[in-house]
Design a protein around this motif. Sequence first.
Motif, PDB file in Angstrom:
ATOM      1  N   SER A 159       0.838  -1.200   0.000  1.00 40.57           N
ATOM      2  CA  SER A 159       0.000   0.000   0.000  1.00 40.57           C
ATOM      3  C   SER A 159       0.872   1.247   0.000  1.00 40.57           C
ATOM      4  CB  SER A 159      -0.930   0.008   1.223  1.00 40.57           C
ATOM      5  OG  SER A 159      -0.182  -0.017   2.425  1.00 40.57           O
ATOM      6  N   ASP A 160       0.351   2.301  -0.619  1.00 38.82           N
ATOM      7  CA  ASP A 160       1.029   3.588  -0.685  1.00 38.82           C
ATOM      8  C   ASP A 160       0.037   4.646  -0.228  1.00 38.82           C
ATOM      9  OD1 ASP A 160       2.120   6.060  -1.425  1.00 38.82           O
ATOM     10  OD2 ASP A 160       3.159   5.207  -3.148  1.00 38.82           O
ATOM     11  N   GLU A 161       0.242   5.148   0.996  1.00 37.75           N
ATOM     12  CA  GLU A 161      -0.731   6.082   1.555  1.00 37.75           C
ATOM     13  C   GLU A 161      -0.736   7.408   0.797  1.00 37.75           C
ATOM     14  OE1 GLU A 161      -1.959   7.876   5.961  1.00 37.75           O
ATOM     15  OE2 GLU A 161      -0.408   6.340   5.746  1.00 37.75           O
ATOM     16  N   GLN A 162       0.413   7.874   0.347  1.00 38.73           N
ATOM     17  CA  GLN A 162       0.468   9.149  -0.376  1.00 38.73           C
ATOM     18  C   GLN A 162      -0.264   9.072  -1.715  1.00 38.73           C
ATOM     19  OE1 GLN A 162       4.617  10.244  -0.614  1.00 38.73           O
ATOM     20  NE2 GLN A 162       4.467  11.505   1.244  1.00 38.73           N
ATOM     21  N   ALA A 163      -0.070   7.979  -2.431  1.00 32.43           N
ATOM     22  CA  ALA A 163      -0.747   7.809  -3.723  1.00 32.43           C
ATOM     23  C   ALA A 163      -2.141   7.199  -3.569  1.00 32.43           C
ATOM     24  CB  ALA A 163       0.086   6.926  -4.636  1.00 32.43           C
ATOM     25  N   ASP A 164      -2.484   6.769  -2.355  1.00 34.92           N
ATOM     26  CA  ASP A 164      -3.769   6.137  -2.060  1.00 34.92           C
ATOM     27  C   ASP A 164      -4.003   4.933  -2.976  1.00 34.92           C
ATOM     28  OD1 ASP A 164      -6.194   5.914  -0.614  1.00 34.92           O
ATOM     29  OD2 ASP A 164      -7.291   6.808  -2.306  1.00 34.92           O
ATOM     30  N   THR A 165      -3.007   4.067  -3.070  1.00 37.28           N
ATOM     31  CA  THR A 165      -3.108   2.911  -3.954  1.00 37.28           C
ATOM     32  C   THR A 165      -2.773   1.610  -3.232  1.00 37.28           C
ATOM     33  OG1 THR A 165      -0.813   3.187  -4.677  1.00 37.28           O
ATOM     34  CG2 THR A 165      -2.536   4.220  -6.030  1.00 37.28           C
ATOM     35  N   LEU A 166      -3.344   0.544  -3.753  1.00 35.65           N
ATOM     36  CA  LEU A 166      -2.950  -0.812  -3.397  1.00 35.65           C
ATOM     37  C   LEU A 166      -2.351  -1.449  -4.637  1.00 35.65           C
ATOM     38  CD1 LEU A 166      -6.048  -2.156  -1.406  1.00 35.65           C
ATOM     39  CD2 LEU A 166      -3.906  -1.270  -0.485  1.00 35.65           C
TER      40      LEU A 166
END
Length: 279
Positions: A164-171
């Motif tokens: 997960s990437d919280e900054q990009a809001d992606t899984l």
Amino acid sequence: MKHRIGLLSLVLLVGCGGGGSGSDKEAEQVTADKVEVSEPENTTCGNLPEMSCYHDPKNLTLNLHLNLIEAENGALAFNKLNAAVGMHSSSGPVLISGPDNIEIRVGGATYTPEASHSGSSALNFNNLPIEKAYEIFWYRNGDIISHTYVDDLPNGIYSFESTSDEQADTLTFKWLNLASEASNAGHINYLSCNNDNKNRELIFSLNSNYEKKMSSPYSITVKDMFGKTLTELKNEYDKCEVLFKTFTSDKSIQIVNYTNEEMITHITYNQEHTGVIFH
């Protein structure tokens, strides 16, 4: 089927001047003429277009799905092989009904569907043997309409992981394939999240998330998929996991139709994967 039906023709001979001694010869004479009459079709189906036997087999397509299902992680169980059969006409699905019958032959044994043939929208074969070769037959009135041979089952994926990437809001999901000609489809079912009180909540996607063609790595935006960003989920829950299903086929597997193209066979390896988003 045609039957010969005797039709009575009545010939009445009337003599001039009335009866008399010739009345015996001038009696009614009956002759039987033989006429061919075709029996109406579709009498078994009652002329119901929603029934498969109403249609000419040439106007029907049989779809057979062979699904190899991986045992759940950690479960004391073996992989399962199920099959589902459906039929379509040009106007949509039809109910599979006698005299249409489907059989699957594996290792010299013959398997029939568990559902009844009297108007089933789909037929199911559960817990078929897991072998290397399968033959599928579609019969009508005992005659073979279509006969297909499958020489193997596909392999699934392995080394599945999610990040997960919280900054990009992606899984992002990654995996490897065993087969060189593998084709992957996928379905993200839901998020499973727990709060501080250990209460579990399932968060389902806001839209259809089935993808027919997927390659690793594969990414989604959490907000678009579930209506909440990763940051919002972290503020609300102390742990979230994602349930991801994959359906893998192998283009190198031979599917041979010995009769015609009225049967389409789909073979997939079905797996469920749990990926930790945060904890």
